[in-house]
Design a protein around this motif. Structure first.
Motif, PDB file in Angstrom:
ATOM      1  N   LEU A   1       7.063  78.221  -2.084  1.00  0.00           N
ATOM      2  CA  LEU A   1       8.586  77.814  -2.034  1.00  0.00           C
ATOM      3  C   LEU A   1       8.902  76.754  -0.856  1.00  0.00           C
ATOM      4  O   LEU A   1       9.690  75.969  -1.084  1.00  0.00           O
ATOM      5  CB  LEU A   1       9.402  79.138  -1.700  1.00  0.00           C
ATOM      6  N   GLY A   2       7.962  76.581  -0.089  1.00  0.00           N
ATOM      7  CA  GLY A   2       7.840  75.725   1.076  1.00  0.00           C
ATOM      8  C   GLY A   2       7.615  74.329   0.471  1.00  0.00           C
ATOM      9  O   GLY A   2       8.104  73.179   0.661  1.00  0.00           O
ATOM     10  N   LEU A   3       6.560  74.329  -0.421  1.00  0.00           N
ATOM     11  CA  LEU A   3       6.231  73.163  -1.301  1.00  0.00           C
ATOM     12  C   LEU A   3       7.378  72.658  -2.003  1.00  0.00           C
ATOM     13  O   LEU A   3       7.680  71.396  -2.059  1.00  0.00           O
ATOM     14  CB  LEU A   3       4.974  73.392  -2.163  1.00  0.00           C
ATOM     15  N   ILE A   4       8.147  73.479  -2.616  1.00  0.00           N
ATOM     16  CA  ILE A   4       9.071  72.832  -3.303  1.00  0.00           C
ATOM     17  C   ILE A   4      10.240  72.340  -2.389  1.00  0.00           C
ATOM     18  O   ILE A   4      10.767  71.398  -2.597  1.00  0.00           O
ATOM     19  CB  ILE A   4       9.859  74.066  -4.057  1.00  0.00           C
ATOM     20  N   GLN A   5      10.712  72.851  -1.410  1.00  0.00           N
ATOM     21  CA  GLN A   5      11.639  72.317  -0.433  1.00  0.00           C
ATOM     22  C   GLN A   5      11.325  71.166   0.052  1.00  0.00           C
ATOM     23  O   GLN A   5      11.982  69.935  -0.008  1.00  0.00           O
ATOM     24  CB  GLN A   5      11.806  73.366   0.662  1.00  0.00           C
ATOM     25  N   SER A   6       9.996  71.003   0.291  1.00  0.00           N
ATOM     26  CA  SER A   6       9.320  69.763   0.967  1.00  0.00           C
ATOM     27  C   SER A   6       9.370  68.569  -0.232  1.00  0.00           C
ATOM     28  O   SER A   6       9.601  67.473   0.313  1.00  0.00           O
ATOM     29  CB  SER A   6       7.875  69.959   1.474  1.00  0.00           C
ATOM     30  N   SER A   7       9.144  68.995  -1.321  1.00  0.00           N
ATOM     31  CA  SER A   7       8.895  68.126  -2.445  1.00  0.00           C
ATOM     32  C   SER A   7      10.430  67.246  -2.895  1.00  0.00           C
ATOM     33  O   SER A   7      10.820  66.300  -3.071  1.00  0.00           O
ATOM     34  CB  SER A   7       8.459  68.480  -3.710  1.00  0.00           C
ATOM     35  N   ARG A   8      11.463  68.556  -2.646  1.00  0.00           N
ATOM     36  CA  ARG A   8      12.858  68.128  -2.946  1.00  0.00           C
ATOM     37  C   ARG A   8      13.223  67.084  -1.651  1.00  0.00           C
ATOM     38  O   ARG A   8      14.041  66.157  -2.266  1.00  0.00           O
ATOM     39  CB  ARG A   8      13.764  69.162  -2.899  1.00  0.00           C
ATOM     40  N   ALA A   9      12.850  67.223  -0.519  1.00  0.00           N
ATOM     41  CA  ALA A   9      13.428  66.616   0.551  1.00  0.00           C
ATOM     42  C   ALA A   9      12.816  65.238   0.458  1.00  0.00           C
ATOM     43  O   ALA A   9      13.596  64.135   0.584  1.00  0.00           O
ATOM     44  CB  ALA A   9      12.923  67.236   1.933  1.00  0.00           C
ATOM     45  N   ALA A  10      11.671  65.063   0.105  1.00  0.00           N
ATOM     46  CA  ALA A  10      10.781  63.876  -0.128  1.00  0.00           C
ATOM     47  C   ALA A  10      11.538  62.905  -1.420  1.00  0.00           C
ATOM     48  O   ALA A  10      11.868  61.705  -1.064  1.00  0.00           O
ATOM     49  CB  ALA A  10       9.423  63.999  -0.414  1.00  0.00           C
ATOM     50  N   ALA A  11      11.801  63.772  -2.429  1.00  0.00           N
ATOM     51  CA  ALA A  11      12.410  62.875  -3.511  1.00  0.00           C
ATOM     52  C   ALA A  11      13.896  62.345  -3.017  1.00  0.00           C
ATOM     53  O   ALA A  11      14.294  61.601  -3.586  1.00  0.00           O
ATOM     54  CB  ALA A  11      12.662  63.930  -4.534  1.00  0.00           C
ATOM     55  N   ARG A  12      14.595  63.285  -2.117  1.00  0.00           N
ATOM     56  CA  ARG A  12      15.889  62.608  -1.653  1.00  0.00           C
ATOM     57  C   ARG A  12      15.755  61.656  -0.688  1.00  0.00           C
ATOM     58  O   ARG A  12      16.661  60.909  -0.627  1.00  0.00           O
ATOM     59  CB  ARG A  12      16.590  63.917  -1.054  1.00  0.00           C
ATOM     60  N   ILE A  13      14.619  61.215  -0.341  1.00  0.00           N
ATOM     61  CA  ILE A  13      14.424  60.183   0.548  1.00  0.00           C
ATOM     62  C   ILE A  13      14.070  59.060  -0.382  1.00  0.00           C
ATOM     63  O   ILE A  13      14.414  57.683  -0.135  1.00  0.00           O
ATOM     64  CB  ILE A  13      13.538  60.600   1.746  1.00  0.00           C
ATOM     65  N   VAL A  14      13.076  59.079  -1.281  1.00  0.00           N
ATOM     66  CA  VAL A  14      12.307  58.067  -1.994  1.00  0.00           C
ATOM     67  C   VAL A  14      13.291  57.462  -3.100  1.00  0.00           C
ATOM     68  O   VAL A  14      13.299  56.596  -3.500  1.00  0.00           O
ATOM     69  CB  VAL A  14      10.819  58.758  -2.556  1.00  0.00           C
ATOM     70  N   THR A  15      13.866  58.632  -3.836  1.00  0.00           N
ATOM     71  CA  THR A  15      14.709  58.098  -5.100  1.00  0.00           C
ATOM     72  C   THR A  15      15.850  57.259  -4.708  1.00  0.00           C
ATOM     73  O   THR A  15      15.551  56.272  -5.688  1.00  0.00           O
ATOM     74  CB  THR A  15      15.072  59.358  -5.750  1.00  0.00           C
ATOM     75  N   PRO A  16      16.622  57.215  -3.925  1.00  0.00           N
ATOM     76  CA  PRO A  16      17.630  56.030  -3.597  1.00  0.00           C
ATOM     77  C   PRO A  16      16.878  54.846  -3.395  1.00  0.00           C
ATOM     78  O   PRO A  16      17.220  53.626  -3.832  1.00  0.00           O
ATOM     79  CB  PRO A  16      18.383  56.545  -2.598  1.00  0.00           C
ATOM     80  N   LEU A  17      15.612  54.618  -2.541  1.00  0.00           N
ATOM     81  CA  LEU A  17      15.015  53.508  -2.463  1.00  0.00           C
ATOM     82  C   LEU A  17      14.387  52.899  -3.611  1.00  0.00           C
ATOM     83  O   LEU A  17      14.535  51.791  -3.816  1.00  0.00           O
ATOM     84  CB  LEU A  17      13.879  53.649  -1.448  1.00  0.00           C
ATOM     85  N   VAL A  18      13.748  53.654  -4.517  1.00  0.00           N
ATOM     86  CA  VAL A  18      13.098  53.367  -5.694  1.00  0.00           C
ATOM     87  C   VAL A  18      14.117  52.885  -6.735  1.00  0.00           C
ATOM     88  O   VAL A  18      13.978  51.767  -7.330  1.00  0.00           O
ATOM     89  CB  VAL A  18      12.238  54.481  -6.486  1.00  0.00           C
ATOM     90  N   SER A  19      15.158  53.587  -6.842  1.00  0.00           N
ATOM     91  CA  SER A  19      16.257  53.282  -8.136  1.00  0.00           C
ATOM     92  C   SER A  19      17.147  52.003  -7.616  1.00  0.00           C
ATOM     93  O   SER A  19      17.511  51.114  -8.551  1.00  0.00           O
ATOM     94  CB  SER A  19      17.148  54.504  -8.164  1.00  0.00           C
ATOM     95  N   GLY A  20      17.362  51.989  -6.226  1.00  0.00           N
ATOM     96  CA  GLY A  20      18.031  50.730  -5.838  1.00  0.00           C
ATOM     97  C   GLY A  20      17.222  49.768  -6.276  1.00  0.00           C
ATOM     98  O   GLY A  20      17.581  48.456  -6.528  1.00  0.00           O
TER      99      GLY A  20
END
Length: 102
Positions: free
Chosen positions: A26-45
């Motif tokens: 569950l900690g890994l899921i939370q960490s990966s979600r947080a990383a995705a919320r940081i990286v995704t806008p940068l990549v999609s932009g």
């Protein structure tokens, strides 16, 4: 997003063996979600910026096409997980039957 987050956490909690593994997963899921919320806008932009130079009907659509491709690729994951879960259950059943017969 809320429904998917809850379903994913439930699936991980059910498939984890023991409290320690469940906590780690569950900690890994939370960490990966947080990383995705940081990286995704940068990549999609950046993808959007690059795709704006494309011809008119496709201009600016690259992030959406990439997202659709990722969703299609990920759609089979729950089916594969369920299949491996069933195979493990069948193997346990066979072992139990063999032990009872032996």
């Amino acid at each position: 997003s809320g429904v998917a987050d809850t379903a994913t956490a439930t699936l991980v909690a059910r498939s984890s063996r023991g409290k320690e593994q469940r906590s780690r997963n569950l900690g890994l899921i939370q960490s990966s979600r947080a990383a995705a919320r940081i990286v995704t806008p940068l990549v999609s932009g950046e993808l959007f910026r690059r795709s704006c130079a494309a011809p008119k009907p496709w201009s600016g659509t690259l992030p959406y096409h990439l997202c659709a491709a990722c969703m299609l690729a990920a759609a089979s994951i729950p089916l594969l997980l369920r299949r491996s879960e069933r195979e493990a259950e069948e193997a346990q059943l066979r072992e139990g039957t063999a032990a009872a017969a032996g």
